[in-house]
Enzyme design. Structure first.
Site, PDB file in Angstrom:
ATOM      1  N   PHE A  40       5.436 -10.069   2.337  1.00  0.00           N
ATOM      2  CA  PHE A  40       6.036  -8.801   2.787  1.00  0.00           C
ATOM      3  C   PHE A  40       5.013  -8.097   3.671  1.00  0.00           C
ATOM      4  CE2 PHE A  40       7.030  -4.265   1.840  1.00  0.00           C
ATOM      5  CZ  PHE A  40       8.409  -4.246   1.992  1.00  0.00           C
ATOM      6  N   PRO A  43      -3.542  -1.930   9.847  1.00  0.00           N
ATOM      7  CA  PRO A  43      -4.868  -1.299   9.750  1.00  0.00           C
ATOM      8  C   PRO A  43      -4.781   0.225   9.678  1.00  0.00           C
ATOM      9  CG  PRO A  43      -4.906  -3.063  11.375  1.00  0.00           C
ATOM     10  CD  PRO A  43      -3.491  -2.955  10.896  1.00  0.00           C
ATOM     11  N   THR A  51      -0.271 -10.061   0.691  1.00  0.00           N
ATOM     12  CA  THR A  51      -0.279 -10.961  -0.472  1.00  0.00           C
ATOM     13  C   THR A  51       0.555 -12.204  -0.137  1.00  0.00           C
ATOM     14  OG1 THR A  51      -0.303  -9.002  -1.876  1.00  0.00           O
ATOM     15  CG2 THR A  51       0.190 -11.085  -2.966  1.00  0.00           C
ATOM     16  N   ASP A  92      11.209   0.167  -4.027  1.00  0.00           N
ATOM     17  CA  ASP A  92      11.723   0.774  -5.269  1.00  0.00           C
ATOM     18  C   ASP A  92      11.827  -0.288  -6.367  1.00  0.00           C
ATOM     19  OD1 ASP A  92      11.989   3.320  -4.226  1.00  0.00           O
ATOM     20  OD2 ASP A  92      14.145   3.153  -3.818  1.00  0.00           O
ATOM     21  N   GLY A 111      10.165  -3.356  -6.071  1.00  0.00           N
ATOM     22  CA  GLY A 111       8.843  -3.986  -6.160  1.00  0.00           C
ATOM     23  C   GLY A 111       7.925  -3.255  -7.121  1.00  0.00           C
ATOM     24  N   ARG A 144     -15.733  -9.272 -35.068  1.00  0.00           N
ATOM     25  CA  ARG A 144     -17.074  -8.713 -34.903  1.00  0.00           C
ATOM     26  C   ARG A 144     -17.424  -7.778 -36.066  1.00  0.00           C
ATOM     27  NH1 ARG A 144     -21.909  -9.342 -32.159  1.00  0.00           N
ATOM     28  NH2 ARG A 144     -22.821  -7.310 -31.724  1.00  0.00           N
ATOM     29  N   GLU A 169       1.683  -1.720  -3.190  1.00  0.00           N
ATOM     30  CA  GLU A 169       3.088  -1.277  -3.267  1.00  0.00           C
ATOM     31  C   GLU A 169       3.167   0.245  -3.444  1.00  0.00           C
ATOM     32  OE1 GLU A 169       5.978  -3.802  -4.876  1.00  0.00           O
ATOM     33  OE2 GLU A 169       4.726  -5.591  -4.698  1.00  0.00           O
ATOM     34  N   GLU A 187      -1.159   7.996  -5.422  1.00  0.00           N
ATOM     35  CA  GLU A 187      -0.878   9.247  -4.703  1.00  0.00           C
ATOM     36  C   GLU A 187       0.519   9.188  -4.070  1.00  0.00           C
ATOM     37  OE1 GLU A 187      -3.643   7.479  -4.633  1.00  0.00           O
ATOM     38  OE2 GLU A 187      -5.144   8.875  -5.405  1.00  0.00           O
TER      39      GLU A 187
HETATM   40  N1  CAA Z   1      15.470   4.496  -0.348  1.00  0.00           N
HETATM   41  C1  CAA Z   1      16.229   4.685   0.771  1.00  0.00           C
HETATM   42  N2  CAA Z   1      15.817   5.433   1.814  1.00  0.00           N
HETATM   43  C2  CAA Z   1      14.579   5.991   1.720  1.00  0.00           C
HETATM   44  C3  CAA Z   1      13.753   5.833   0.598  1.00  0.00           C
HETATM   45  C4  CAA Z   1      14.251   5.055  -0.476  1.00  0.00           C
HETATM   46  N3  CAA Z   1      13.521   4.849  -1.578  1.00  0.00           N
HETATM   47  N4  CAA Z   1      12.601   6.502   0.808  1.00  0.00           N
HETATM   48  C5  CAA Z   1      12.708   7.085   2.010  1.00  0.00           C
HETATM   49  N5  CAA Z   1      13.912   6.772   2.558  1.00  0.00           N
HETATM   50  C6  CAA Z   1      14.443   7.236   3.837  1.00  0.00           C
HETATM   51  C7  CAA Z   1      14.498   8.759   3.840  1.00  0.00           C
HETATM   52  O1  CAA Z   1      15.692   9.229   3.272  1.00  0.00           O
HETATM   53  C8  CAA Z   1      14.395   9.085   5.304  1.00  0.00           C
HETATM   54  O2  CAA Z   1      15.658   8.910   5.918  1.00  0.00           O
HETATM   55  P1  CAA Z   1      16.373  10.117   6.734  1.00  0.00           P
HETATM   56  O3  CAA Z   1      15.440  10.440   7.852  1.00  0.00           O
HETATM   57  O4  CAA Z   1      17.682   9.533   7.166  1.00  0.00           O
HETATM   58  O5  CAA Z   1      16.500  11.269   5.767  1.00  0.00           O
HETATM   59  C9  CAA Z   1      13.479   7.996   5.852  1.00  0.00           C
HETATM   60  O6  CAA Z   1      13.526   6.902   4.897  1.00  0.00           O
HETATM   61  C10 CAA Z   1      12.056   8.463   5.987  1.00  0.00           C
HETATM   62  O7  CAA Z   1      11.621   8.855   4.703  1.00  0.00           O
HETATM   63  P2  CAA Z   1      10.494   9.942   4.451  1.00  0.00           P
HETATM   64  O8  CAA Z   1      10.716  11.123   5.354  1.00  0.00           O
HETATM   65  O9  CAA Z   1      10.433  10.215   2.992  1.00  0.00           O
HETATM   66  O10 CAA Z   1       9.193   9.164   4.979  1.00  0.00           O
HETATM   67  P3  CAA Z   1       7.680   9.548   4.888  1.00  0.00           P
HETATM   68  O11 CAA Z   1       7.040   9.198   6.163  1.00  0.00           O
HETATM   69  O12 CAA Z   1       7.505  10.938   4.363  1.00  0.00           O
HETATM   70  O13 CAA Z   1       7.097   8.462   3.821  1.00  0.00           O
HETATM   71  C11 CAA Z   1       6.472   7.554   1.681  1.00  0.00           C
HETATM   72  C12 CAA Z   1       7.445   8.442   2.487  1.00  0.00           C
HETATM   73  C13 CAA Z   1       7.079   7.564   0.275  1.00  0.00           C
HETATM   74  C14 CAA Z   1       5.074   8.108   1.625  1.00  0.00           C
HETATM   75  C15 CAA Z   1       6.480   6.090   2.254  1.00  0.00           C
HETATM   76  O14 CAA Z   1       5.866   6.050   3.522  1.00  0.00           O
HETATM   77  C16 CAA Z   1       5.777   5.129   1.337  1.00  0.00           C
HETATM   78  O15 CAA Z   1       6.354   4.678   0.355  1.00  0.00           O
HETATM   79  N6  CAA Z   1       4.505   4.735   1.651  1.00  0.00           N
HETATM   80  C17 CAA Z   1       3.807   3.703   0.941  1.00  0.00           C
HETATM   81  C18 CAA Z   1       4.110   2.356   1.513  1.00  0.00           C
HETATM   82  C19 CAA Z   1       3.804   1.261   0.548  1.00  0.00           C
HETATM   83  O16 CAA Z   1       4.191   1.305  -0.603  1.00  0.00           O
HETATM   84  N7  CAA Z   1       3.150   0.221   1.043  1.00  0.00           N
HETATM   85  C20 CAA Z   1       2.874  -0.915   0.247  1.00  0.00           C
HETATM   86  C21 CAA Z   1       2.777  -2.102   1.112  1.00  0.00           C
HETATM   87  S1  CAA Z   1       3.561  -3.473   0.455  1.00  0.00           S
HETATM   88  C22 CAA Z   1       2.481  -4.217  -0.597  1.00  0.00           C
HETATM   89  O17 CAA Z   1       1.546  -3.665  -1.066  1.00  0.00           O
HETATM   90  C23 CAA Z   1       2.923  -5.579  -0.895  1.00  0.00           C
HETATM   91  C24 CAA Z   1       1.932  -6.507  -1.421  1.00  0.00           C
HETATM   92  O18 CAA Z   1       1.430  -7.311  -0.691  1.00  0.00           O
HETATM   93  C25 CAA Z   1       1.715  -6.558  -2.894  1.00  0.00           C
END
Ligand code: CAA
Length: 384
Positions: free
Chosen positions: A127, A132, A162, A244, A246, A272, A367, A371
């Site tokens: 994914f 960066p 990953t 959500d 994950g 122990r 994920e 914060e």
């Molecule tokens: N379901 C559906 N839609 C969603 C949603 C959800 N859970 N969350 C946000 N949205 C939609 C919002 O409704 C919004 O849509 P509209 O403009 O139509 O209203 C749009 O997406 C933008 O949302 P936000 O304004 O809330 O966006 P934001 O810029 O404020 O960011 C955040 C919100 C929660 C901080 C998000 O950026 C986030 O989750 N960041 C973290 C990213 C992350 O988890 N990265 C992990 C990488 S993957 C990984 O780690 C994998 C691995 O290898 C193990």
């Protein structure tokens, strides 16, 4: 919410436990050598644990999210690296392709992904959202996908991926329209070996060292338009909805680490002796163990609640965030306490608890950091 597990769920938990105990060995050695558990992951596929929630018509196991949580905890208890490999394939890759894929995409990609194998070789996915300069702020994507006839041309870099070096399929998020910000992000299925797609630096990490985490580069990488997942501009929503689910998987991984910390500590505390008695007879140790058990149960209930809501097709963003926030926090705490209970032995490799601490830390980061989970939970409170 019903607290009784079904017979099927109990059976899956039991078979995952037996597999973990009998087949997931040598975690210390793999951790030391940063060695990918290839054979174990192949066997996970054979058991149906890599496509647990994929419908049987696409060669998945057709199980629910609760079963997935139960299996994830058991596997992660033995080796959290194996846990996250399983989690990424199930909830970040298979879920998205099943939910948003066309019948052709499902036939071509989901079927082998659900089995974890194709032509006798490992077939898993990665994914690719983080960059960066776009980690927590995921809308700040700089990878671009420019339409060119029947293709999109991808340019950019992805970080901390990953399963990055071992995957066959990559879900890559890229900007198709920068002006539209979150609504200008799209998701693409990219095959390993596509010209212009390069696997870059493999990271040396504090924990989950037997997973392969790397950077990926895209340089004029041409992707056929049939490989767009979902609609153009739908990528951010796909990423968030996928995360959500994950986050439930990562919460379950954290449960596994916390459960292993407790189990090891209990065993050690009964072996122990100090001051003429087993150390479990000291109140100071009992209090630690009681806290670990209480927090583990609380985290498990939060995680099962999020899984149950997902299975009921109810909104579960905040509950998944709560589960991950709390389970990751108590996993770090449980691992630290396990080291403390083991004393000097806890600080050395052989007793494994030092690895639990190193592995637990990442559950507070990937994920979505803790914060970010706070943001998701707080926004849900504000909406109410
Ligand atoms: N379901 C559906 N839609 C969603 C949603 C959800 N859970 N969350 C946000 N949205 C939609 C919002 O409704 C919004 O849509 P509209 O403009 O139509 O209203 C749009 O997406 C933008 O949302 P936000 O304004 O809330 O966006 P934001 O810029 O404020 O960011 C955040 C919100 C929660 C901080 C998000 O950026 C986030 O989750 N960041 C973290 C990213 C992350 O988890 N990265 C992990 C990488 S993957 C990984 O780690 C994998 C691995 O290898 C193990």
């Amino acid at each position: 919410m019903k607290f009784n597990l079904t017979e099927e769920q109990l059976m899956i938990q039991q078979s995952a436990r037996e597999f973990a105990e009998n087949e997931i060995k040598d975690a210390i050695e793999r951790d030391e050598k940063s060695e990918f558990p290839y054979e174990i992951v192949m066997k996970l596929g054979e058991l149906g644990l890599l496509g647990m929630m994929v419908p049987p018509e696409y060669d998945g196991a057709g199980m629910d999210t609760i079963s997935y949580v139960l299996a994830m905890e058991e596997i992660s208890k033995a080796d959290a690296s194996v846990g996250v490999i399983m989690s990424v394939n199930n909830s970040l890759i298979c879920w998205g392709v099943n939910e948003y894929g066309t019948p052709e995409q499902k036939e071509k990609y989901l079927r082998p992904l659900a089995k974890g194998q194709k032509d006798g070789k490992l077939y898993i996915g990665a994914f690719c959202l983080s960059e960066p300069n776009a980690g927590s702020d995921a809308t700040a994507q700089t990878t671009t996908a420019q339409k060119d006839g029947d293709h999109y041309i991808l340019n950019g870099t992805k970080n901390w991926i990953t399963n990055g070096t071992t995957s066959e399929v990559y879900l890559v998020f890229a900007m198709t329209n920068k002006e539209k910000k979150a609504h200008g992000i799209s998701c693409f299925i990219v095959e390993r070996g596509t010209p212009g797609f390069e696997i870059l630096k493999k990271e040396k990490k504090l924990g989950i060292r037997s997973t392969d985490t790397c950077s990926l580069g895209f340089s004029d990488c041409r992707i056929p338009k049939e490989n767009l997942l979902g609609a153009e501009g739908e990528g951010f929503k796909i990423a968030m909805k996928t995360l959500d689910g994950g986050r439930i998987g990562i919460a379950a991984q954290a449960l596994g680490i916390a459960a292993a910390s407790l189990e090891r500590s209990l065993r050690y505390a009964k072996e122990r002796h100090s001051f003429g008695k087993m150390i479990i007879e000291h109140q100071a140790i009992q209090m630690k163990l009681a806290d670990m058990a209480t927090e583990l149960d609380a985290a498990r209930l939060l995680t099962l609640q999020a899984a149950w809501l997902k299975d009921q097709h109810q909104r579960h963003s905040a509950q998944s965030a709560m589960a991950k926030l709390y389970a990751s926090r108590i996993a770090v705490k449980a691992a630290l306490e396990a080291i403390q209970i083991h004393g000097g032995y806890g600080y050395v490799q052989e007793y494994e608890v030092e690895r639990y601490l190193r592995d637990a830390k990442i559950t507070e980061i990937y994920e979505g950091t803790s914060e970010v989970q706070h943001i998701v939970i707080a926004r849900d409170l504000l909406r109410a």
